[in-house]
Design a protein around this motif. Structure first.
Motif, PDB file in Angstrom:
ATOM      1  N   SER A  16      18.283  39.744  69.794  1.00 15.09           N
ATOM      2  CA  SER A  16      17.040  39.754  70.616  1.00 15.09           C
ATOM      3  C   SER A  16      17.308  40.023  72.020  1.00 15.09           C
ATOM      4  O   SER A  16      16.792  40.642  72.809  1.00 15.09           O
ATOM      5  CB  SER A  16      16.363  38.300  70.528  1.00 15.09           C
ATOM      6  OG  SER A  16      16.977  37.588  70.938  1.00 15.09           O
ATOM      7  N   HIS A  17      18.640  39.616  72.613  1.00 14.51           N
ATOM      8  CA  HIS A  17      19.017  40.082  73.944  1.00 14.51           C
ATOM      9  C   HIS A  17      19.406  41.494  73.941  1.00 14.51           C
ATOM     10  O   HIS A  17      19.045  42.093  75.016  1.00 14.51           O
ATOM     11  CB  HIS A  17      20.420  39.191  74.200  1.00 14.51           C
ATOM     12  CG  HIS A  17      19.979  37.715  74.587  1.00 14.51           C
ATOM     13  ND1 HIS A  17      18.681  37.336  75.203  1.00 14.51           N
ATOM     14  CD2 HIS A  17      20.702  36.601  74.314  1.00 14.51           C
ATOM     15  CE1 HIS A  17      18.857  35.948  75.173  1.00 14.51           C
ATOM     16  NE2 HIS A  17      19.890  35.553  74.847  1.00 14.51           N
ATOM     17  N   LEU A  18      19.896  41.840  72.950  1.00 19.56           N
ATOM     18  CA  LEU A  18      20.398  43.415  72.903  1.00 19.56           C
ATOM     19  C   LEU A  18      18.844  44.309  73.162  1.00 19.56           C
ATOM     20  O   LEU A  18      18.874  45.353  73.757  1.00 19.56           O
ATOM     21  CB  LEU A  18      21.134  43.772  71.778  1.00 19.56           C
ATOM     22  CG  LEU A  18      22.453  43.310  71.833  1.00 19.56           C
ATOM     23  CD1 LEU A  18      23.507  43.829  70.626  1.00 19.56           C
ATOM     24  CD2 LEU A  18      23.232  44.005  72.985  1.00 19.56           C
ATOM     25  N   GLN A  95      14.134  44.787  86.912  1.00 17.30           N
ATOM     26  CA  GLN A  95      14.284  44.690  85.405  1.00 17.30           C
ATOM     27  C   GLN A  95      15.547  44.007  85.032  1.00 17.30           C
ATOM     28  O   GLN A  95      15.707  43.247  84.138  1.00 17.30           O
ATOM     29  CB  GLN A  95      14.389  46.034  84.962  1.00 17.30           C
ATOM     30  CG  GLN A  95      13.197  47.052  85.052  1.00 17.30           C
ATOM     31  CD  GLN A  95      11.958  46.401  84.165  1.00 17.30           C
ATOM     32  OE1 GLN A  95      12.405  45.686  83.250  1.00 17.30           O
ATOM     33  NE2 GLN A  95      10.932  46.348  84.969  1.00 17.30           N
ATOM     34  N   LEU A  96      16.515  44.182  85.969  1.00 15.87           N
ATOM     35  CA  LEU A  96      17.959  43.477  85.878  1.00 15.87           C
ATOM     36  C   LEU A  96      17.574  41.749  85.956  1.00 15.87           C
ATOM     37  O   LEU A  96      18.099  41.093  85.147  1.00 15.87           O
ATOM     38  CB  LEU A  96      18.799  43.944  86.993  1.00 15.87           C
ATOM     39  CG  LEU A  96      20.142  43.074  87.030  1.00 15.87           C
ATOM     40  CD1 LEU A  96      20.686  43.072  85.714  1.00 15.87           C
ATOM     41  CD2 LEU A  96      21.149  43.475  87.969  1.00 15.87           C
ATOM     42  N   PRO A 102      15.671  34.204  82.595  1.00 14.04           N
ATOM     43  CA  PRO A 102      15.521  33.040  81.681  1.00 14.04           C
ATOM     44  C   PRO A 102      16.801  32.033  81.584  1.00 14.04           C
ATOM     45  O   PRO A 102      16.632  30.798  81.148  1.00 14.04           O
ATOM     46  CB  PRO A 102      15.389  33.752  80.283  1.00 14.04           C
ATOM     47  CG  PRO A 102      15.004  34.926  80.497  1.00 14.04           C
ATOM     48  CD  PRO A 102      15.276  35.433  81.933  1.00 14.04           C
ATOM     49  N   GLY A 103      18.176  32.688  81.851  1.00 13.07           N
ATOM     50  CA  GLY A 103      19.350  31.845  81.978  1.00 13.07           C
ATOM     51  C   GLY A 103      19.516  31.099  83.390  1.00 13.07           C
ATOM     52  O   GLY A 103      20.569  30.521  83.424  1.00 13.07           O
ATOM     53  N   GLU A 108      17.896  28.754  91.646  1.00  6.78           N
ATOM     54  CA  GLU A 108      18.403  30.146  91.486  1.00  6.78           C
ATOM     55  C   GLU A 108      17.329  31.205  91.537  1.00  6.78           C
ATOM     56  O   GLU A 108      17.802  32.203  92.091  1.00  6.78           O
ATOM     57  CB  GLU A 108      19.505  30.015  90.200  1.00  6.78           C
ATOM     58  CG  GLU A 108      20.549  29.079  90.324  1.00  6.78           C
ATOM     59  CD  GLU A 108      21.586  29.038  89.226  1.00  6.78           C
ATOM     60  OE1 GLU A 108      22.660  28.907  89.235  1.00  6.78           O
ATOM     61  OE2 GLU A 108      21.114  29.312  87.987  1.00  6.78           O
ATOM     62  N   LYS A 109      16.415  30.997  90.664  1.00 10.39           N
ATOM     63  CA  LYS A 109      15.318  32.008  90.740  1.00 10.39           C
ATOM     64  C   LYS A 109      14.546  31.897  91.963  1.00 10.39           C
ATOM     65  O   LYS A 109      14.299  33.346  92.332  1.00 10.39           O
ATOM     66  CB  LYS A 109      14.321  31.633  89.617  1.00 10.39           C
ATOM     67  CG  LYS A 109      14.721  31.514  88.155  1.00 10.39           C
ATOM     68  CD  LYS A 109      13.642  30.940  87.188  1.00 10.39           C
ATOM     69  CE  LYS A 109      14.039  31.164  85.793  1.00 10.39           C
ATOM     70  NZ  LYS A 109      13.115  30.628  84.881  1.00 10.39           N
TER      71      LYS A 109
END
Length: 253
Positions: A16-18, A95-96, A102-103, A108-109
């Motif tokens: 799913s990450h890929l 996009q990056l 999510p991590g 940090e966001k």
């Protein structure tokens, strides 16, 4: 008929990450392509704008040349593609950020968006300094240096593009110094007092870096080294007010 074996949860997560990464990369590439298509008609004008600092400082008999048969076509296209990438860079960086968000922890966001925005603005500022001040100074110096030698100044457009990109990258990255200083303090890698102690080494290092990445003349080296030193001081001020000032007094001891 045997039922298919269940896929391990870790493998599902990796796939799913890929898939999401591919989607983000395709969106970023599509944004650059759309901007490029919108600009490609004006590719010759964009190229002339890039070489203007050189052309206005060439002597009367000076000119640009093309050594490659297809250079007059592909070099302006390359320049336009790079301009499209620069314009679309905020969307590419978004996009990056959307992929790694999510991590990240909530604090940090909150840090990422101001960090990305300020990094982009500083990079553009470094490019602007190179284009409006460094390029004219270098080309004016080289034109006057070649004149007494009786050498005609004729630059290949592909070599000029490489030269311009190297200086743009050098000055753009140099202008990221305040961001690096703030991150070093914020992440606890170095303290503010330690960064102040190594100030003499930073000054020497700035001139060494300038001597490596700029043409071999004192003026261009000075024009990069001085902003590096000033930006380091700005980074110290920013770290003091944005990071250190938020910490309790006990943590600063």
């Amino acid at each position: 008929m045997n039922a298919p074996e269940p896929t391990p949860a870790g493998e599902d997560t990796f796939i799913s990450h890929l898939v999401e990464l591919r989607s983000r990369v395709m969106r970023a590439g599509a944004a650059v392509f759309i901007v490029f298509i919108g600009l490609v008609y004006w590719a010759p004008d964009i190229f002339r704008l890039l070489v203007r600092p050189l052309l206005v400082n060439l002597p009367e008999d000076g000119k640009m040349i093309v050594l490659d048969v297809t250079g007059s076509f592909f070099v302006p296209i390359k320049v336009t593609l790079l301009v499209a990438l620069l314009i679309a860079l905020p969307f590419v960086l978004y996009q990056l950020w959307a992929f790694i968000a999510p991590g990240l922890y909530q604090h940090e966001k909150r840090l990422v968006m101001p960090l990305v925005g300020s990094s982009y603005a500083l990079f553009l500022s470094g490019m602007a300094l190179a284009y409006f001040f460094v390029f004219p100074a270098i080309f004016r110096l080289m034109a006057h240096y070649n004149e007494p030698l009786g050498v005609q100044m004729a630059t290949d457009i592909d070599h000029y593009l490489s030269f311009a990109l190297n200086l743009f990258l050098a000055f753009g990255i140099a202008f990221e110094v305040p961001i690096v200083v703030v991150l070093l303090v914020r992440m606890g890698v170095l303290t503010l007092s330690k960064l102040k102690q190594i100030r003499p080494y930073i000054i020497v290092g700035a001139f060494i870096i300038a001597a490596i990445v700029t043409p071999p003349d004192v003026l261009s080296q000075f024009l990069l080294a001085v902003p590096l030193i000033v930006l380091y001081e700005i980074g110290l001020l920013a770290a003091r007010f944005l990071v250190v000032a938020k910490k309790p007094a006990a943590e600063l001891l």
